[in-house]
Design an enzyme around this catalytic site. Sequence first.
Site, mmCIF file in Angstrom:
data_model
loop_
_atom_site.group_PDB
_atom_site.id
_atom_site.type_symbol
_atom_site.label_atom_id
_atom_site.label_comp_id
_atom_site.label_asym_id
_atom_site.label_seq_id
_atom_site.Cartn_x
_atom_site.Cartn_y
_atom_site.Cartn_z
ATOM 1 N N THR A 183 74.621 15.103 59.117
ATOM 2 C CA THR A 183 75.055 14.102 60.087
ATOM 3 C C THR A 183 76.345 13.277 59.980
ATOM 4 O OG1 THR A 183 73.687 12.555 58.789
ATOM 5 C CG2 THR A 183 72.500 13.780 60.535
ATOM 6 N N SER A 204 67.428 10.435 57.998
ATOM 7 C CA SER A 204 67.593 11.393 59.179
ATOM 8 C C SER A 204 66.547 12.403 58.935
ATOM 9 C CB SER A 204 68.718 11.941 58.790
ATOM 10 O OG SER A 204 69.890 11.075 59.148
ATOM 11 N N ARG A 212 84.939 18.206 41.253
ATOM 12 C CA ARG A 212 86.432 18.848 41.577
ATOM 13 C C ARG A 212 87.080 19.242 40.278
ATOM 14 N NH1 ARG A 212 88.348 14.938 46.370
ATOM 15 N NH2 ARG A 212 87.087 15.886 47.892
ATOM 16 N N CYS A 241 91.266 14.812 50.995
ATOM 17 C CA CYS A 241 91.951 15.206 52.298
ATOM 18 C C CYS A 241 93.532 14.932 52.298
ATOM 19 C CB CYS A 241 91.443 14.386 53.488
ATOM 20 S SG CYS A 241 91.084 12.771 52.870
ATOM 21 N N GLN A 262 96.756 7.008 55.865
ATOM 22 C CA GLN A 262 95.639 7.850 56.364
ATOM 23 C C GLN A 262 94.778 7.181 57.219
ATOM 24 O OE1 GLN A 262 95.358 8.437 51.382
ATOM 25 N NE2 GLN A 262 93.414 8.762 52.509
ATOM 26 N N SER A 300 89.027 7.983 60.145
ATOM 27 C CA SER A 300 88.060 9.068 60.108
ATOM 28 C C SER A 300 87.830 9.542 58.619
ATOM 29 C CB SER A 300 88.253 10.179 61.102
ATOM 30 O OG SER A 300 89.345 11.014 60.689
ATOM 31 N N ARG A 322 95.335 2.913 54.280
ATOM 32 C CA ARG A 322 94.367 3.213 55.457
ATOM 33 C C ARG A 322 95.190 2.597 56.817
ATOM 34 N NH1 ARG A 322 90.951 6.952 55.225
ATOM 35 N NH2 ARG A 322 89.740 6.050 53.715
ATOM 36 N N HIS A 375 96.308 12.537 58.557
ATOM 37 C CA HIS A 375 96.734 11.814 57.171
ATOM 38 C C HIS A 375 98.318 12.128 57.374
ATOM 39 C CE1 HIS A 375 93.050 10.544 56.273
ATOM 40 N NE2 HIS A 375 92.698 11.399 55.096
ATOM 41 N N ASN A 392 92.781 15.431 58.539
ATOM 42 C CA ASN A 392 91.954 15.060 57.402
ATOM 43 C C ASN A 392 90.458 15.608 57.351
ATOM 44 O OD1 ASN A 392 92.032 12.742 59.453
ATOM 45 N ND2 ASN A 392 90.216 12.149 58.385
HETATM 46 N N1 LIG Z 1 85.972 11.947 56.291
HETATM 47 C C1 LIG Z 1 87.009 12.934 55.830
HETATM 48 O O1 LIG Z 1 88.210 13.151 56.278
HETATM 49 C C2 LIG Z 1 86.739 13.535 54.605
HETATM 50 C C3 LIG Z 1 87.902 14.666 54.121
HETATM 51 C C4 LIG Z 1 87.756 15.078 52.680
HETATM 52 C C5 LIG Z 1 86.342 14.851 52.065
HETATM 53 N N2 LIG Z 1 85.494 14.030 52.443
HETATM 54 C C6 LIG Z 1 84.470 13.762 51.654
HETATM 55 O O2 LIG Z 1 83.370 14.596 52.298
HETATM 56 C C7 LIG Z 1 82.178 13.954 51.857
HETATM 57 C C8 LIG Z 1 81.287 13.210 53.192
HETATM 58 O O3 LIG Z 1 82.125 12.534 53.944
HETATM 59 P P1 LIG Z 1 82.148 11.937 55.252
HETATM 60 O O4 LIG Z 1 83.272 11.192 55.795
HETATM 61 O O5 LIG Z 1 81.351 12.996 56.216
HETATM 62 O O6 LIG Z 1 80.828 10.715 54.937
HETATM 63 P P2 LIG Z 1 79.842 10.076 56.067
HETATM 64 O O7 LIG Z 1 80.296 10.319 57.600
HETATM 65 O O8 LIG Z 1 79.569 8.854 55.352
HETATM 66 O O9 LIG Z 1 78.469 11.142 55.736
HETATM 67 C C9 LIG Z 1 77.779 11.104 54.851
HETATM 68 C C10 LIG Z 1 76.618 12.227 54.877
HETATM 69 O O10 LIG Z 1 75.762 12.102 53.514
HETATM 70 C C11 LIG Z 1 74.422 11.912 54.084
HETATM 71 N N3 LIG Z 1 73.683 11.322 52.675
HETATM 72 C C12 LIG Z 1 73.882 10.164 52.733
HETATM 73 N N4 LIG Z 1 73.129 9.613 51.495
HETATM 74 C C13 LIG Z 1 72.302 10.937 51.250
HETATM 75 C C14 LIG Z 1 71.056 11.421 50.340
HETATM 76 N N5 LIG Z 1 70.803 10.479 49.450
HETATM 77 N N6 LIG Z 1 71.044 12.762 50.487
HETATM 78 C C15 LIG Z 1 71.341 13.469 51.158
HETATM 79 N N7 LIG Z 1 72.470 13.162 52.134
HETATM 80 C C16 LIG Z 1 72.824 11.823 52.301
HETATM 81 C C17 LIG Z 1 74.321 11.338 55.159
HETATM 82 O O11 LIG Z 1 73.326 11.287 55.805
HETATM 83 P P3 LIG Z 1 72.601 10.164 56.811
HETATM 84 O O12 LIG Z 1 73.337 10.256 58.166
HETATM 85 O O13 LIG Z 1 71.176 10.486 56.858
HETATM 86 O O14 LIG Z 1 72.958 8.629 56.346
HETATM 87 C C18 LIG Z 1 75.563 11.905 56.039
HETATM 88 O O15 LIG Z 1 75.069 13.133 56.493
HETATM 89 C C19 LIG Z 1 82.456 12.557 51.087
HETATM 90 O O16 LIG Z 1 82.510 12.969 49.647
HETATM 91 C C20 LIG Z 1 83.929 12.367 51.316
HETATM 92 O O17 LIG Z 1 84.735 11.838 50.348
HETATM 93 C C21 LIG Z 1 85.724 13.736 53.666
#
Ligand SMILES: NC(=O)c1ccc[n+]([C@@H]2O[C@H](COP(=O)([O-])OP(=O)(O)OC[C@H]3O[C@@H](n4cnc5c(N)ncnc54)[C@H](OP(=O)(O)O)[C@@H]3O)[C@@H](O)[C@H]2O)c1
Length: 349
Positions: free
Chosen positions: A12, A40, A109, A148, A175, A178, A234, A241, A326
Amino acid sequence: MKKIPVGILGATGVVGQRFIQMLEHHPWFEVAWLAASDRSEGEAYAEAAKWRLKTPVPRGVASMQVAPATPDRAPKVIFAALDASIAAELEPRFADAGCAVVSNSSALRMKEDVPLVIPEVNGGHIKLIDVQGWRKKNGGYVVTNPNCSAIGLVLALAPLHQRFGLETVMAVTMQAVSGAGYPGVASLDILGNVIPFIKNEEEKMEEETKKLLGQLNGSKVIPGDFAMSAQCNRVAVEDGHTESVSIRLKKKAKAGEIIDAWNAYRAEPQALKLPSAPERPIVYLEANDRPQPRFDVDMGAGMTTAVGRLRACGVLDWKFTVLSHNTIRGAAGAALLNAELLKAKGYLG
Ligand SMILES: NC(=O)c1ccc[n+]([C@@H]2O[C@H](COP(=O)([O-])OP(=O)(O)OC[C@H]3O[C@@H](n4cnc5c(N)ncnc54)[C@H](OP(=O)(O)O)[C@@H]3O)[C@@H](O)[C@H]2O)c1
């Protein structure tokens, strides 16, 4: 060819949504399972996710029920987009249950036996999978893609490191919001503002860049032998980015040679024609005011790193600007390309 069923952990979130978008017409993989937090769980995906992308939620996915984040009924290939603290607990559980976990999170990682991979840079590091305990036990494993900001930077550095050797790297990032997930940074904090702190980001960029440009030596990676300093900010940009980079090279190079190293760069994903591989991983833009996120972030469907503004540096040798998407090249697209490389090398059964 029958498609391989895949699951998405954290489906999500910002990165989870990108996975769903990028997998919609994928020739090898199809989304068969979605999981997120217990907030969810049990809901239809379209209800659970606050969809933030410009294309609609794929029809087959919209009505799919969000499953509990446990491996019991999950497919054997899992894309993980979880916060690091949750990933640290859940990713090993899925690998232990025999899943191939292709992760975005920083949790594992830097673990010695976990490959940190950009397929155009260090695809050979996936051999580390073979020394993982999960793999030996039941076939499961974890493969990660970098942070990213590190991805765009390392794609720009790799051809220079190969041809001339890196001695020193200094990078300052700008950065996109998003990158902080959804809802991310509060609008009152970021509008008309620059925030000169992103938790753990500078450390990640520095250590991951060295692991990515390091040498695989048996069961571990010897980090790249260069000095590196990162500063992360940010800014009020939606996607993309941007990084201002200065480098010193071991072997002196002319501007034309550096630009040629970028533009000519092709690697295994291009040779194998992996479905998500851009035709050109790096493109040098000649205009003196590019790259810019507004105009250049979607190059190569978001998988190409744009570089520009190469000029002499008064302190090190050269300075230039890097731009990378990113949530595509820096997250979902990175993991997807990793999974495609794994399939091409016979790691997906
Ligand atoms: N955004 C970027 O550009 C980017 C780039 C590279 C890497 N990342 C990495 O990718 C990962 C996700 O980032 P994001 O930006 O997508 O974060 P996000 O929008 O906050 O999404 C987090 C996801 O994790 C789920 N979640 C939270 N608590 C949970 C739990 N206890 N058990 C199972 N699922 C859980 C959330 O579900 P709910 O909706 O149900 O809360 C949501 O689906 C992070 O480690 C981040 O550092 C992000």
